[in-house]
Write a protein that holds these residues in place. Sequence first.
Motif, mmCIF file in Angstrom:
data_model
loop_
_atom_site.group_PDB
_atom_site.id
_atom_site.type_symbol
_atom_site.label_atom_id
_atom_site.label_comp_id
_atom_site.label_asym_id
_atom_site.label_seq_id
_atom_site.Cartn_x
_atom_site.Cartn_y
_atom_site.Cartn_z
ATOM 1 N N GLU A 103 -47.670 19.098 5.153
ATOM 2 C CA GLU A 103 -47.499 18.295 3.975
ATOM 3 C C GLU A 103 -48.223 18.514 2.927
ATOM 4 N N GLU A 104 -49.687 18.836 3.049
ATOM 5 C CA GLU A 104 -50.625 18.611 2.088
ATOM 6 C C GLU A 104 -50.731 19.758 1.047
ATOM 7 N N PRO A 105 -51.112 19.535 -0.360
ATOM 8 C CA PRO A 105 -51.133 20.559 -1.351
ATOM 9 C C PRO A 105 -51.733 21.732 -1.066
ATOM 10 N N ALA A 106 -52.666 21.815 -0.056
ATOM 11 C CA ALA A 106 -53.527 23.087 0.310
ATOM 12 C C ALA A 106 -52.758 24.406 0.754
ATOM 13 N N ALA A 107 -51.512 24.014 1.246
ATOM 14 C CA ALA A 107 -50.516 24.941 1.718
ATOM 15 C C ALA A 107 -49.677 25.559 0.590
ATOM 16 N N ASP A 108 -49.726 25.144 -0.697
ATOM 17 C CA ASP A 108 -49.036 25.967 -1.815
ATOM 18 C C ASP A 108 -49.427 27.305 -2.102
ATOM 19 N N LEU A 109 -50.572 27.685 -1.936
ATOM 20 C CA LEU A 109 -50.941 29.175 -2.315
ATOM 21 C C LEU A 109 -50.254 30.059 -1.143
#
Length: 497
Positions: A395-401
């Motif tokens: 769920e964290e934004p670090a997985a966006d890339l």
Amino acid sequence: MAKTRTVYICNACGAESSQWFGKCPSCGVYGTLEEQISNNTNNGNFSRAGWQSQSRTQNKKESPAQPRISVKFSDITEEEQPRMDSGYHELDRVLGGGIVPGSLILIGGDPGIGKSTLLLQTANQLSIRFPRILYVSAEESGQQIKLRASRLRVGLSGDDSDSSNGQEKTPLLEPNLYILPETDLEEILRELESLKPQVAIIDSIQTLHFSTINSAPGSVSQVRECTSALMQVAKRENISLFIVGHVTKEGAIAGPRVLEHLVDTVLYFEGDRYASHRLLRSVKNRFGATHEIGIFEMVDHGLDEVTNPSELFLSNREEQAPGTATIVSCEGTRCLVVELQALVSPTSYTSPRRSTTGVDYNRLQQILAVLEKRVGIPLSKLDAYVASVGGLAVEEPAADLGMAIAIVASFRDRVVDPRTVLIGEIGLGGQVRLVSQMELRLKEAAKLGFTRAIVPKGQTYPTDLGLEIIAVNKVIQAIVVAIPSTQNEDEEDSEEN
């Protein structure tokens, strides 16, 4: 004389109402209001205004201010609280380093997920090192617990010669483990005060009954009063108490919200009951960090710890497939390497479908819009499916890339280098933003043999990890670096230039 009045309490949310309704005015659930008699005792000898006026008339002369029973914060001595080893490193990690004496730990989870199995195995491990461990079972008899222990092979009797002759060892519980099949709270409290165990397990709080309260077990008043009474005995006798809590269909612990406020630690046991792995997650911890996770695997003899959880969330990396990317997700202080898979295909309907497994659906929608607006990839008329391997909730934004690179790789039918990790948050303008705990993420990737990392630009990174670190500030730069282009695409780019 005490006056009595009738109140109606919702057994789902704990809201109080002066009259009966078919639906609770607070949570909107039908048929949950229960009638209870409340005593209004009004002590006429004490009132705040009267006490203030009386104290002022008695103390006509101003006296110097001094504390009555409070102490200065600087006078409190710092004593390191000793912790007990539970026998499972994953459980100790979630608890913040071990079991604190006198603490209350609430464990919730879906039916059949393995709460009782975990606690029975933990009680057996604790009984090896401590003389008195109490397991209170309000849902099973002693014979049922013995049968389950035999199936889980909890404790073994016999010597090695028995197994060499072809005879298997007989599963038995440890002698220091005491079993109490009981639902009456008063009997349980008497046993706790008499036995004085180091650790006690209550399975479960929704099935206990306090005879002085005229309501069914599991109601708001029963759960609240039973937990409060157990807490008082545990704090007074310095007993570490594990409490099992049922959950509602929404996934929250059943009963009043005050239940989670009373205890020191709240743990959730998560996972698909049809899958093998289980996640033990901390959402409240007065003695450690929250959002820590412990990973277990359900096997034929119970629950086993997963020593290297990153391998659990990585698929067969030797088989290269288009539309996959590897990220590093942080849960508390633990970093996990997770593989994301994406599939982009033409839609057969008027509006395209978007589906996610283990990732946030709204993040997927946002990344698709950024890729179409800022990069120029036409995704508005294509179906998009994104999933995390192993079912871990990322769920964290670090997985966006990593999610964006997987989508573009599936769209172009390209294979991303399996030794590359992608870490970064994507902004609405197409920027790649910094994320927290970057050094821990890179160390975890280097430990698992990754050779390249694509990260946000804007900070210094360690150079002694053996990783080729590529810093980018735009998502289109990360796409160029991560996804190899074919010879035809290179020729088209040269002709355009």
